[in-house]
Design a protein around this motif. Structure first.
Motif, PDB file in Angstrom:
ATOM      1  N   TRP A   7     -94.143   3.283   9.843  1.00  0.00           N
ATOM      2  CA  TRP A   7     -92.946   2.577   9.400  1.00  0.00           C
ATOM      3  C   TRP A   7     -93.246   1.458   8.416  1.00  0.00           C
ATOM      4  O   TRP A   7     -92.347   0.974   7.731  1.00  0.00           O
ATOM      5  CB  TRP A   7     -92.198   1.998  10.583  1.00  0.00           C
ATOM      6  CG  TRP A   7     -91.660   3.025  11.524  1.00  0.00           C
ATOM      7  CD1 TRP A   7     -91.659   4.381  11.382  1.00  0.00           C
ATOM      8  CD2 TRP A   7     -91.034   2.761  12.782  1.00  0.00           C
ATOM      9  NE1 TRP A   7     -91.075   4.975  12.468  1.00  0.00           N
ATOM     10  CE2 TRP A   7     -90.677   4.011  13.344  1.00  0.00           C
ATOM     11  CE3 TRP A   7     -90.748   1.598  13.483  1.00  0.00           C
ATOM     12  CZ2 TRP A   7     -90.051   4.117  14.572  1.00  0.00           C
ATOM     13  CZ3 TRP A   7     -90.117   1.712  14.711  1.00  0.00           C
ATOM     14  CH2 TRP A   7     -89.759   2.954  15.250  1.00  0.00           C
ATOM     15  N   CYS A  31     -91.927  -5.167   4.845  1.00  0.00           N
ATOM     16  CA  CYS A  31     -91.253  -4.426   5.923  1.00  0.00           C
ATOM     17  C   CYS A  31     -90.998  -5.330   7.129  1.00  0.00           C
ATOM     18  O   CYS A  31     -89.921  -5.284   7.737  1.00  0.00           O
ATOM     19  CB  CYS A  31     -92.096  -3.228   6.348  1.00  0.00           C
ATOM     20  SG  CYS A  31     -92.257  -1.931   5.105  1.00  0.00           S
ATOM     21  N   PRO A  44     -87.687   3.395   9.884  1.00  0.00           N
ATOM     22  CA  PRO A  44     -88.180   4.061  11.094  1.00  0.00           C
ATOM     23  C   PRO A  44     -88.156   5.589  11.007  1.00  0.00           C
ATOM     24  O   PRO A  44     -87.426   6.259  11.736  1.00  0.00           O
ATOM     25  CB  PRO A  44     -87.232   3.540  12.172  1.00  0.00           C
ATOM     26  CG  PRO A  44     -85.935   3.359  11.451  1.00  0.00           C
ATOM     27  CD  PRO A  44     -86.341   2.881  10.064  1.00  0.00           C
ATOM     28  N   THR A  51     -89.697   8.848   6.369  1.00  0.00           N
ATOM     29  CA  THR A  51     -89.941   7.437   6.036  1.00  0.00           C
ATOM     30  C   THR A  51     -89.708   7.199   4.549  1.00  0.00           C
ATOM     31  O   THR A  51     -89.056   6.229   4.152  1.00  0.00           O
ATOM     32  CB  THR A  51     -91.367   7.026   6.442  1.00  0.00           C
ATOM     33  OG1 THR A  51     -91.511   7.232   7.855  1.00  0.00           O
ATOM     34  CG2 THR A  51     -91.644   5.570   6.107  1.00  0.00           C
TER      35      THR A  51
END
Length: 152
Positions: A7, A31, A44, A51
Motif C-alpha cells: 500500500w 502515503c 489499499p 494498488t
C-alpha cells in the motif's frame, strides 16, 4: 532490496523498476501523511495492479510528459491508457491548506527525479503554518520505567 509493503509502494516499483533511492521512501511518507489526514490508507490494493489503479484514481494517469522515464519501465505498457487524467488531491483533501496539498502533491509525484527530497520536505512551508507544533521542551517527561519499576 525488496520493497515489501504494497500500500505504500512507489509507482516506479509497482511498474517494475529495479533500482531506486530515497524517492521511494518519500513516496511512502506521502502515503502515510495522506493516511493520517484521511484516517485510512490511501491505496489499499489487494495486488500491484489494484494498488496502481487506486494511485491513478487519485493523482491521474502517468505519462511521459510528467514522468520522462515512465515509458521505459518494464510494466508501463500494462497500465491502461484510459482512466482518470487529473490530480484530485485538492478535492480529496479539502481539509488541508494549500501548503498541505502542495506537500502531499510533491511527496506523491510520479517522477522520482522530481519528487521532493527529505531535506526539502522538512523546509516546506506546511510546517510553518498555524497552529505551530508544540516546542519539544514543553512536553512532559517522566523517568524511564519498566512495568512501574525504575530501569537500572
Amino acid at each position: 532490496e525488496v520493497v515489501v509493503t504494497l500500500w505504500y509502494r512507489a509507482p516506479e516499483i509497482l511498474l517494475g523498476a529495479q533500482e531506486y533511492g530515497q524517492a521511494v521512501d518519500l513516496w511512502s511518507i506521502g502515503c502515510i501523511f495522506g493516511e493520517l489526514v484521511q484516517g485510512s490508507p490511501l491505496f489499499p490494493g489487494r495486488g500491484e495492479i489494484e494498488t496502481m489503479d487506486k494511485i491513478v484514481g487519485l493523482i491521474g494517469l502517468p505519462n511521459a510528459a510528467i514522468w520522462p522515464s515512465f515509458p521505459t519501465l518494464p510494466h508501463a505498457a500494462k497500465l491502461p491508457t484510459s482512466g482518470n487524467r487529473y490530480n484530485l488531491l485538492d478535492r480529496h483533501f479539502p481539509m488541508l491548506t494549500k501548503h498541505g496539498i502542495d506537500l502531499l502533491d510533491r511527496l506523491l509525484t510520479y517522477d522520482p527525479e522530481q519528487r521532493i527530497s527529505a531535506a526539502e520536505a522538512l523546509k516546506h512551508p506546511f510546517f510553518s503554518e498555524e497552529p505551530l507544533p508544540t516546542d519539544s521542551a514543553l512536553f512532559p517527561s517522566w523517568p524511564p520505567t519498566n512495568m512501574g519499576a525504575p530501569i537500572k
